[in-house]
Write a protein that holds these residues in place. Structure first.
Motif, PDB file in Angstrom:
ATOM      1  N   LEU A   1       0.836  -1.207   0.000  1.00  0.00           N
ATOM      2  CA  LEU A   1       0.000   0.000   0.000  1.00  0.00           C
ATOM      3  C   LEU A   1       0.868   1.254   0.000  1.00  0.00           C
ATOM      4  O   LEU A   1       0.601   2.210  -0.728  1.00  0.00           O
ATOM      5  N   GLN A   2       1.913   1.261   0.820  1.00  0.00           N
ATOM      6  CA  GLN A   2       2.807   2.416   0.863  1.00  0.00           C
ATOM      7  C   GLN A   2       3.499   2.631  -0.463  1.00  0.00           C
ATOM      8  O   GLN A   2       3.607   3.761  -0.945  1.00  0.00           O
ATOM      9  N   THR A   3       3.927   1.565  -1.064  1.00  0.00           N
ATOM     10  CA  THR A   3       4.611   1.672  -2.356  1.00  0.00           C
ATOM     11  C   THR A   3       3.665   2.186  -3.427  1.00  0.00           C
ATOM     12  O   THR A   3       4.059   3.000  -4.267  1.00  0.00           O
ATOM     13  N   SER A   4       2.419   1.732  -3.405  1.00  0.00           N
ATOM     14  CA  SER A   4       1.454   2.196  -4.411  1.00  0.00           C
ATOM     15  C   SER A   4       1.167   3.680  -4.252  1.00  0.00           C
ATOM     16  O   SER A   4       1.033   4.396  -5.248  1.00  0.00           O
ATOM     17  N   ILE A   5       1.101   4.166  -3.023  1.00  0.00           N
ATOM     18  CA  ILE A   5       0.870   5.597  -2.798  1.00  0.00           C
ATOM     19  C   ILE A   5       2.093   6.395  -3.223  1.00  0.00           C
ATOM     20  O   ILE A   5       1.980   7.456  -3.836  1.00  0.00           O
ATOM     21  N   ARG A   6       3.271   5.882  -2.915  1.00  0.00           N
ATOM     22  CA  ARG A   6       4.506   6.579  -3.254  1.00  0.00           C
ATOM     23  C   ARG A   6       4.737   6.617  -4.768  1.00  0.00           C
ATOM     24  O   ARG A   6       5.283   7.583  -5.289  1.00  0.00           O
ATOM     25  N   ASN A   7       4.314   5.580  -5.495  1.00  0.00           N
ATOM     26  CA  ASN A   7       4.544   5.512  -6.938  1.00  0.00           C
ATOM     27  C   ASN A   7       3.545   6.314  -7.757  1.00  0.00           C
ATOM     28  O   ASN A   7       3.827   6.654  -8.897  1.00  0.00           O
ATOM     29  N   SER A   8       2.370   6.577  -7.219  1.00  0.00           N
ATOM     30  CA  SER A   8       1.341   7.308  -7.972  1.00  0.00           C
ATOM     31  C   SER A   8       1.433   8.805  -7.658  1.00  0.00           C
ATOM     32  O   SER A   8       1.265   9.209  -6.508  1.00  0.00           O
ATOM     33  N   PRO A   9       1.669   9.636  -8.659  1.00  0.00           N
ATOM     34  CA  PRO A   9       1.745  11.075  -8.379  1.00  0.00           C
ATOM     35  C   PRO A   9       0.417  11.653  -7.903  1.00  0.00           C
ATOM     36  O   PRO A   9       0.399  12.565  -7.075  1.00  0.00           O
ATOM     37  N   VAL A  10      -0.696  11.111  -8.409  1.00  0.00           N
ATOM     38  CA  VAL A  10      -2.013  11.622  -7.999  1.00  0.00           C
ATOM     39  C   VAL A  10      -2.268  11.302  -6.527  1.00  0.00           C
ATOM     40  O   VAL A  10      -2.683  12.172  -5.748  1.00  0.00           O
ATOM     41  N   LEU A  11      -2.024  10.049  -6.132  1.00  0.00           N
ATOM     42  CA  LEU A  11      -2.249   9.665  -4.735  1.00  0.00           C
ATOM     43  C   LEU A  11      -1.254  10.345  -3.807  1.00  0.00           C
ATOM     44  O   LEU A  11      -1.594  10.716  -2.683  1.00  0.00           O
ATOM     45  N   LYS A  12      -0.021  10.507  -4.274  1.00  0.00           N
ATOM     46  CA  LYS A  12       0.988  11.173  -3.450  1.00  0.00           C
ATOM     47  C   LYS A  12       0.568  12.616  -3.167  1.00  0.00           C
ATOM     48  O   LYS A  12       0.677  13.106  -2.051  1.00  0.00           O
ATOM     49  N   HIS A  13       0.064  13.292  -4.192  1.00  0.00           N
ATOM     50  CA  HIS A  13      -0.392  14.673  -4.018  1.00  0.00           C
ATOM     51  C   HIS A  13      -1.632  14.738  -3.128  1.00  0.00           C
ATOM     52  O   HIS A  13      -1.748  15.617  -2.278  1.00  0.00           O
ATOM     53  N   LEU A  14      -2.549  13.796  -3.328  1.00  0.00           N
ATOM     54  CA  LEU A  14      -3.803  13.806  -2.581  1.00  0.00           C
ATOM     55  C   LEU A  14      -3.600  13.442  -1.116  1.00  0.00           C
ATOM     56  O   LEU A  14      -4.174  14.065  -0.223  1.00  0.00           O
ATOM     57  N   LEU A  15      -2.775  12.443  -0.854  1.00  0.00           N
ATOM     58  CA  LEU A  15      -2.581  11.960   0.512  1.00  0.00           C
ATOM     59  C   LEU A  15      -1.367  12.570   1.201  1.00  0.00           C
ATOM     60  O   LEU A  15      -0.993  12.139   2.284  1.00  0.00           O
ATOM     61  N   GLY A  16      -0.741  13.526   0.577  1.00  0.00           N
ATOM     62  CA  GLY A  16       0.406  14.175   1.197  1.00  0.00           C
ATOM     63  C   GLY A  16       1.654  13.328   1.044  1.00  0.00           C
ATOM     64  O   GLY A  16       1.863  12.662   0.037  1.00  0.00           O
ATOM     65  N   SER A  17       2.472  13.338   2.077  1.00  0.00           N
ATOM     66  CA  SER A  17       3.747  12.622   2.011  1.00  0.00           C
ATOM     67  C   SER A  17       3.564  11.129   2.157  1.00  0.00           C
ATOM     68  O   SER A  17       4.517  10.378   2.034  1.00  0.00           O
ATOM     69  N   GLY A  18       2.367  10.699   2.465  1.00  0.00           N
ATOM     70  CA  GLY A  18       2.115   9.266   2.636  1.00  0.00           C
ATOM     71  C   GLY A  18       2.237   8.886   4.095  1.00  0.00           C
ATOM     72  O   GLY A  18       2.638   9.670   4.943  1.00  0.00           O
ATOM     73  N   PRO A  19       1.917   7.662   4.406  1.00  0.00           N
ATOM     74  CA  PRO A  19       1.976   7.218   5.788  1.00  0.00           C
ATOM     75  C   PRO A  19       3.415   7.159   6.295  1.00  0.00           C
ATOM     76  O   PRO A  19       4.350   6.915   5.534  1.00  0.00           O
ATOM     77  N   LYS A  20       3.583   7.420   7.565  1.00  0.00           N
ATOM     78  CA  LYS A  20       4.901   7.371   8.183  1.00  0.00           C
ATOM     79  C   LYS A  20       5.317   5.923   8.356  1.00  0.00           C
ATOM     80  O   LYS A  20       4.500   5.043   8.547  1.00  0.00           O
ATOM     81  N   HIS A  21       6.613   5.685   8.332  1.00  0.00           N
ATOM     82  CA  HIS A  21       7.132   4.332   8.461  1.00  0.00           C
ATOM     83  C   HIS A  21       7.088   3.915   9.927  1.00  0.00           C
ATOM     84  O   HIS A  21       7.711   4.541  10.771  1.00  0.00           O
ATOM     85  N   ARG A  22       6.357   2.873  10.194  1.00  0.00           N
ATOM     86  CA  ARG A  22       6.242   2.348  11.549  1.00  0.00           C
ATOM     87  C   ARG A  22       6.397   0.840  11.492  1.00  0.00           C
ATOM     88  O   ARG A  22       5.738   0.178  10.717  1.00  0.00           O
ATOM     89  N   GLY A  23       7.226   0.315  12.343  1.00  0.00           N
ATOM     90  CA  GLY A  23       7.329  -1.132  12.473  1.00  0.00           C
ATOM     91  C   GLY A  23       7.772  -1.797  11.189  1.00  0.00           C
ATOM     92  O   GLY A  23       8.657  -1.334  10.492  1.00  0.00           O
ATOM     93  N   ARG A  24       7.148  -2.911  10.857  1.00  0.00           N
ATOM     94  CA  ARG A  24       7.524  -3.692   9.693  1.00  0.00           C
ATOM     95  C   ARG A  24       6.833  -3.226   8.418  1.00  0.00           C
ATOM     96  O   ARG A  24       6.945  -3.876   7.392  1.00  0.00           O
ATOM     97  N   ALA A  25       6.114  -2.128   8.478  1.00  0.00           N
ATOM     98  CA  ALA A  25       5.413  -1.654   7.297  1.00  0.00           C
ATOM     99  C   ALA A  25       6.355  -0.976   6.309  1.00  0.00           C
ATOM    100  O   ALA A  25       5.944  -0.552   5.257  1.00  0.00           O
ATOM    101  N   VAL A  26       7.651  -0.889   6.658  1.00  0.00           N
ATOM    102  CA  VAL A  26       8.621  -0.277   5.766  1.00  0.00           C
ATOM    103  C   VAL A  26       8.841  -1.212   4.581  1.00  0.00           C
ATOM    104  O   VAL A  26       8.985  -2.421   4.770  1.00  0.00           O
ATOM    105  N   PRO A  27       8.848  -0.691   3.369  1.00  0.00           N
ATOM    106  CA  PRO A  27       9.080  -1.555   2.217  1.00  0.00           C
ATOM    107  C   PRO A  27      10.415  -2.284   2.312  1.00  0.00           C
ATOM    108  O   PRO A  27      11.362  -1.811   2.930  1.00  0.00           O
ATOM    109  N   LYS A  28      10.499  -3.448   1.686  1.00  0.00           N
ATOM    110  CA  LYS A  28      11.661  -4.319   1.830  1.00  0.00           C
ATOM    111  C   LYS A  28      12.950  -3.662   1.363  1.00  0.00           C
ATOM    112  O   LYS A  28      14.002  -3.885   1.933  1.00  0.00           O
TER     113      LYS A  28
END
Length: 174
Positions: free
Chosen positions: A112-139
């Motif tokens: 989910l984080q990667t999809s938000i980071r890769n899409s310019p529309v979602l990145k603009h709409l959702l801001g900087s994206g979710p903060k990295h917490r725990g194991r949710a950091v991409p590999k």
């Protein structure tokens, strides 16, 4: 009183009923079939009327409880439900493609984080994206930084190697 003209007797008038309204029976039409009585329509939800999957009524209730404004238009919750559905669909669609590329059968938070980071529309709409917490950091980011246990083991080894010659010289002098 004027007598009604039979539709079959006049050429070109097939299927047209010429009988006056007073003489027609309410149960029958001109073709001889009983007319369909108007049935009460089943009540449709606003979501189904708008063609949405997201609940319009629940969104309206939340908007009213939130007291974001004194007045709320009738179409505001419908529009908001449509926008939320679109954002969710786009995010999940891209995350599904990413998980398929990585040969996984489920969508994880890093997808989910990667999809938000890769899409310019979602990145603009959702801001900087979710903060990295725990194991949710991409590999890719997890691999870049070595783990702390390996660092501490290396430091202990190097410290032992530096301390070993000092102990040997102290034992020789005694």
């Amino acid at each position: 009183m004027e007598r009604p003209v039979e539709a079959s007797s006049v050429p070109g008038m097939d299927g047209v009923c010429t009988a006056p309204e007073q003489e027609r029976e309410p149960e029958a039409s001109c073709s001889g079939e009983p007319s369909m009585r108007r049935r009460a329509k089943a009540k449709q939800s606003r979501s189904s009327r708008a063609g949405l999957l997201f609940p319009v009524s629940r969104i309206e209730r939340q908007l009213r409880r939130g007291q974001f404004a004194e007045r709320l238009g009738a179409n505001a919750p419908v529009y908001l439900a449509a926008v939320l559905q679109w954002v969710t669909h786009k995010t999940m669609d891209m995350a599904g493609k990413i998980s398929k590329k990585s040969n996984q059968q489920y969508i994880s938070p890093c997808h989910l984080q990667t999809s938000i980071r890769n899409s310019p529309v979602l990145k603009h709409l959702l801001g900087s994206g979710p903060k990295h917490r725990g194991r949710a950091v991409p590999k890719s980011q997890r691999v870049a930084s070595p783990s702390k246990t390996k660092k501490t083991q290396r430091m202990k080894r190097s410290h032992r190697q530096q301390a070993a010659p000092a102990r040997a010289t102290a034992a020789v002098t005694n």
